[in-house]
Scaffold this active site. Sequence first.
Site, PDB file in Angstrom:
ATOM      1  N   SER A 108       0.793  -1.227   0.000  1.00 42.63           N
ATOM      2  CA  SER A 108       0.000   0.000   0.000  1.00 42.63           C
ATOM      3  C   SER A 108       0.821   1.270   0.000  1.00 42.63           C
ATOM      4  O   SER A 108       0.500   2.217  -0.707  1.00 42.63           O
ATOM      5  CB  SER A 108      -0.924   0.030   1.217  1.00 42.63           C
ATOM      6  OG  SER A 108      -1.845  -0.998   1.156  1.00 42.63           O
TER       7      SER A 108
ATOM      8  N   HIS B 264       0.285   4.757   4.774  1.00 42.40           N
ATOM      9  CA  HIS B 264      -0.401   5.329   3.612  1.00 42.40           C
ATOM     10  C   HIS B 264      -0.013   6.788   3.409  1.00 42.40           C
ATOM     11  O   HIS B 264       0.306   7.213   2.297  1.00 42.40           O
ATOM     12  CB  HIS B 264      -1.915   5.243   3.799  1.00 42.40           C
ATOM     13  CG  HIS B 264      -2.427   3.846   3.889  1.00 42.40           C
ATOM     14  ND1 HIS B 264      -3.681   3.533   4.364  1.00 42.40           N
ATOM     15  CD2 HIS B 264      -1.863   2.664   3.564  1.00 42.40           C
ATOM     16  CE1 HIS B 264      -3.858   2.230   4.323  1.00 42.40           C
ATOM     17  NE2 HIS B 264      -2.763   1.681   3.840  1.00 42.40           N
TER      18      HIS B 264
END
Length: 374
Positions: free
Chosen positions: A271, A329
Amino acid sequence: MQTGDSTSFHLDSVLPNSMNIEFSNFWLIFYNVSRRGFRKTPKKIEPQKVETEKTAQNDLVSSVNQTSKSSLTPMLEEPVLSNSASLSFRRLVKPFVFTVGFTGTSFGMAAIWQYETLKSRVQSYFNDLRLDWLEKHQPPKAGDIRKQVNQWWNSLTEGQRTVTGIIAVNALVFCLWRIPSMQWTMVKYFTSNPASKTLCLPMVLSTFSHYSFFHMAANMYVLWSFSSSIVSLLGQEQFMAVYLSAGVISTFTSYLYKTGTGRLGASLGASGAIMAVLAAVCSKMPEAKLAIILLPMFTFTASSALKAIIAMDTAGLILGWRFFDHAAHLGGALFGIWYIFHGHELIWKNREPLVKLWHDLRNKGPGTGGNGPT
């Protein structure tokens, strides 16, 4: 997430990304499957402690096997690997040095790779012309599987060909997770945890690690979808440097947050690196129209999508949400944005001295007197 066209792409490129890019449901934009870290059993320890440690490890593997079957699994309860309530930031000095060194090495190797690629293309130009001529004048072979594979490969964009290797590595690591005898090795080296004794190598390896098939498939679909746009912007060599660096930088950001808050859970997945790709494309093409794969009638700009994603992860950090690794993230996204606006100028455009040094070293050899061919 990218359509193949460098100025407009569909969010069919943006399938539910199990790790962090799911536009179809903004509450599922980022999915970061997390795993517990573990502590090696000391060589010399009291029998009772050995028994306790083995029990804890067995519980960890059991919980990983049970919870990872779902692609949307909340972060597991982190084990406490030390007697203190939180770890010292001094433990992160080595990961910080590793992050800086790995990033610099990635861009340095990418610059040399680009130099070698251009040199090879020039040298093989006429050979390719000759081979093409011979192929055209040879009768086609019926059922030639190799030729069919070559035709398929040549039909791909440069970006798709570039990420094929990344996808293959992720698939291999996913298969390793299925081997029972590999479980402890995978937990130790393919999950990142600031409480683990092994801190640096997992920062890279966890970027290619997925336990859940849905997690891996969604992440790789997103990467495949955005591949053409990002490689058309940066080129394959620079893209690889950005992707690898983003994976390490996002993991280090996660280390910082977890250490500061005392939430010492383990994480894995692509991610953070994919967020950098997403952020870079959206920053470079803010007016590009995105659409949700299942709801193509609803469109929004890339800049709006990026703002929504960053806002969600920021809220996750502030409110202490633990369903995703929001710090990773944000680390990946901010690195992608920074690189597009500043990093490219500061790093990639100043690679000439290194390339010149490599050129000089490469062309020095026996019998050249130090002056190789130019």
